[in-house]
Design an enzyme around this catalytic site. Sequence first.
Site, PDB file in Angstrom:
ATOM      1  N   SER A 122      38.076  45.685  43.217  1.00 20.62           N
ATOM      2  CA  SER A 122      38.504  45.504  41.829  1.00 20.62           C
ATOM      3  C   SER A 122      38.998  44.096  41.525  1.00 20.62           C
ATOM      4  CB  SER A 122      39.610  46.499  41.494  1.00 20.62           C
ATOM      5  OG  SER A 122      40.737  46.217  42.295  1.00 20.62           O
ATOM      6  N   ARG A 181      51.174  46.547  40.641  1.00 19.44           N
ATOM      7  CA  ARG A 181      50.045  45.632  40.674  1.00 19.44           C
ATOM      8  C   ARG A 181      49.990  44.893  42.015  1.00 19.44           C
ATOM      9  NH1 ARG A 181      45.093  45.342  38.821  1.00 19.44           N
ATOM     10  NH2 ARG A 181      44.781  44.045  36.975  1.00 19.44           N
ATOM     11  N   THR A 197      35.514  48.466  32.598  1.00 22.53           N
ATOM     12  CA  THR A 197      36.450  47.331  32.509  1.00 22.53           C
ATOM     13  C   THR A 197      36.043  46.304  31.457  1.00 22.53           C
ATOM     14  OG1 THR A 197      37.173  45.349  33.714  1.00 22.53           O
ATOM     15  CG2 THR A 197      35.152  46.335  34.448  1.00 22.53           C
ATOM     16  N   ASP A 247      34.406  58.141  51.785  1.00 17.85           N
ATOM     17  CA  ASP A 247      34.105  56.751  51.438  1.00 17.85           C
ATOM     18  C   ASP A 247      33.065  56.755  50.322  1.00 17.85           C
ATOM     19  OD1 ASP A 247      34.115  53.872  53.391  1.00 17.85           O
ATOM     20  OD2 ASP A 247      32.907  54.048  51.563  1.00 17.85           O
ATOM     21  N   TYR A 265      31.805  41.361  40.221  1.00 16.33           N
ATOM     22  CA  TYR A 265      32.592  42.548  39.886  1.00 16.33           C
ATOM     23  C   TYR A 265      32.162  43.095  38.512  1.00 16.33           C
ATOM     24  CZ  TYR A 265      36.602  45.143  38.040  1.00 16.33           C
ATOM     25  OH  TYR A 265      37.404  46.096  37.457  1.00 16.33           O
TER      26      TYR A 265
END
Length: 337
Positions: free
Chosen positions: A91, A197, A134, A65, A162
Amino acid sequence: MRGPEVTDTARRALVTGVTGQDGGHLAELLHSKGYEVFGLIRGQRNARREALEREFPFVRLIEADLTDQTSLIHAVATSQPHEIYNLGAISHVGYSFRNPQLTADITAKGVLNLLEAVRVSGLSDSTRFYQASTSEMFGGLDYNRPGAGYNENSLFHPRSPYGVAKLYAHWIARNYRESYGMFVSTGILFNHEGERRGLEFVTRKITNAVAAIHLGLQDHLALGDLWPKRDWGYAGDYVRGMWQMLQHHEPDDFVLATGETHSIEEFLTLAFAAIGETDWKPYVRQDPQFRRPAEVDILLGDPSKAERVLGWERTVDFPGLVSLMVQHDIQVLSRHA
Ligand code: GDP
């Protein structure tokens, strides 16, 4: 706690987030290149374990984890990886607003735990590390490069828990490169979609619903705002870029994007066109529950550095992506119809 034993012949890769979209594409790519692929799987009775074992029987699973340092040290010691791909994260932007602390623990601190696991295992000179950064770190406020796409030098202004967590992860990854000389590369990836996805993302939600409408299984689709624009590419192309980053002679930061931006409305138009419907409006309802407390209006990336330095190329364009996803979902749903 014993895990699978390593062999000495192949290159070894350890992938976190192997149960996610990119994890699947990447596991397939690495396997096709002859890698021994180790994947982290977390939690007791993880519901995704069985599907993963069925689809990717070659992935050697290690229970660990990202919030548990001891389990990560064990995972690194067991797999002795030449390459680590850190794709594991909370995410989903919408989910991160509802679970901000969990997002920070996994998405931000998780990468620190994993980098430390590599360091304390004495593998920091031999292991190459990919951090999944990202475009959400930019936040869509295009004030430093008006009109142009974001590149590796653009200013960050994350607009969600996020995005904020990913920005910490991005900087701690760069910090380990600068502080300890580790081979750590970051890929600043714009939205990338495809047949794997999750349904919680707008593209797959749309293509799944369009396929269901086509087959008479559903009569409408509820969405939030339709005007935001995204730079949407195909995930299969993007995982190849990740791999190319770790084959490069030096660690660096790279934007992966298409250089095009399209609204959700444009995505809807193409998705309905794929089933012969010229007007999507009768099928779509607006539902405020899918709106975000803060929205990223527009994302557009500039992939020229990755193209120039890595020779990165894309094989799927925007209409090709929408069509691929709709056709896939029609096939899947017809099997169950
Ligand atoms: P993101 O760019 O990582 O947030 O990817 P998403 O696919 O979750 O969202 C892309 C855009 O679609 C965002 O601007 C969302 O606000 C917008 N959107 C509109 N309706 C929906 C919806 O029903 N679900 C999701 N996930 N996003 C939606």
